[in-house]
Scaffold this active site. Structure first.
Site, PDB file in Angstrom:
ATOM      1  N   PRO A   1      18.216  55.334  18.465  1.00 18.92           N
ATOM      2  CA  PRO A   1      18.771  53.988  18.314  1.00 18.92           C
ATOM      3  C   PRO A   1      17.994  53.196  17.261  1.00 18.92           C
ATOM      4  O   PRO A   1      16.776  53.128  17.294  1.00 18.92           O
ATOM      5  CB  PRO A   1      18.591  53.390  19.712  1.00 18.92           C
ATOM      6  CG  PRO A   1      18.573  54.560  20.629  1.00 18.92           C
ATOM      7  CD  PRO A   1      17.875  55.639  19.854  1.00 18.92           C
ATOM      8  N   GLU A   2      18.719  52.626  16.304  1.00 19.08           N
ATOM      9  CA  GLU A   2      18.095  51.845  15.250  1.00 19.08           C
ATOM     10  C   GLU A   2      18.294  50.357  15.533  1.00 19.08           C
ATOM     11  O   GLU A   2      18.827  49.982  16.580  1.00 19.08           O
ATOM     12  CB  GLU A   2      18.667  52.270  13.900  1.00 19.08           C
ATOM     13  CG  GLU A   2      18.366  53.736  13.589  1.00 19.08           C
ATOM     14  CD  GLU A   2      18.720  54.121  12.163  1.00 19.08           C
ATOM     15  OE1 GLU A   2      18.864  53.221  11.311  1.00 19.08           O
ATOM     16  OE2 GLU A   2      18.841  55.330  11.899  1.00 19.08           O
TER      17      GLU A   2
END
Length: 271
Positions: free
Chosen positions: A2-3
């Protein structure tokens, strides 16, 4: 992994359900994540009111009067709002039972995430103290990037992925931003003009804002808090598209490893 857009999407999704709620119970099913969950956390949080949910880079910061709960989703983590009696699944490692009868549940199959506590100002925590500016904040712009880049001899993609330069620009969004700015990812940071850095800063902001608006990138290991995947992957122009036509010029998109990360670019468009 997840960014920033996925983490911000999560923050916006869970905040309305948990802000202002008192913690009725803390459940730790698996304490051994990237760092061990503090064993006294149930006592520390029980009965306390959660004041706000903020984000610094890829860290979620849940503020209480007496400290801050710091959560990182790692490689495969996700947070969901579930009913108090929701069935427990294999990788559900941590719950906060709230006063409204809901649970905030951390699921992390690879266990690279983190649940930490600090009773000091969160910005002084070792994981946060040296982070660069937020890419969507007022202090991040092309002049800032130019000043940082001109004293480095690194590939420009590695520069913008360095969290001490700017936080939250992970591999996917770095590739996309550089494509939009027409900058080759291996271009030396100290041989890039101020004008090109200004364009790059604008495109970083645009890409991240679009990703947040569309709910984050669809990755195998990431689901939004309501169980639905994000949709920005449908708009990706170069990432994961090696061998396909460039949407700008029709050339062939290539990939190579930069800093041990797969990088996607158009050798004709990006210079």
């Amino acid at each position: 992994m997840p960014e920033l857009p996925e983490v911000e999407t999560t923050r916006r999704g869970i905040a309305p359900h948990i802000t202002g709620q008192r913690i009725r119970q803390v459940t730790i099913r698996q304490p051994r994540l990237r760092w061990s969950i503090p064993e006294d956390l149930p006592c520390t949080l029980k009965g306390r009111k959660l004041l706000s949910v903020d984000r610094r880079g890829k860290y979620l910061l849940m503020a209480f009067h007496h400290g801050t709960l710091i959560i990182h989703l790692g490689m495969s983590g996700s947070l969901r709002i579930v009913d108090a009696d929701a069935a427990i699944q294999k990788h559900d490692h941590f719950d906060l039972l709230l006063g409204n009868g809901l649970r905030l549940r951390l699921r992390d199959p690879r266990r690279f995430g983190a649940v930490l506590w600090t009773d000091q100002p969160a910005i002084n925590h070792p994981l946060l103290a040296d982070l660069g500016p937020e890419p969507l904040g007022d202090t991040f712009d092309g002049d800032y990037l130019f000043a940082r880049g001109k004293v480095r001899r690194t590939a420009i993609k590695q520069l913008i992925m360095d969290s001490k330069t700017v936080v939250g620009i992970g591999n996917i969004y770095a590739s996309e931003s550089l494509f939009r700015a027409a900058i080759h990812p291996t271009r030396p940071s100290n041989r890039t003009s101020r004008r090109r850095y200004q364009r790059l800063a604008e495109e970083i902001r645009n890409v991240l804002e679009e990703a947040i608006a569309q709910g984050g990138t669809t990755l195998r290991d990431f689901l939004k808090e309501d169980g639905n995947p994000g949709y920005f992957a449908l708009s990706l122009q170069v990432y994961g598209k090696s061998g396909k036509p460039c949407p700008r010029c029709g050339g062939v998109i290539r990939s190579k490893s930069i800093g041990q990360r797969s990088t996607f670019f158009c050798p004709a468009c990006q210079r």
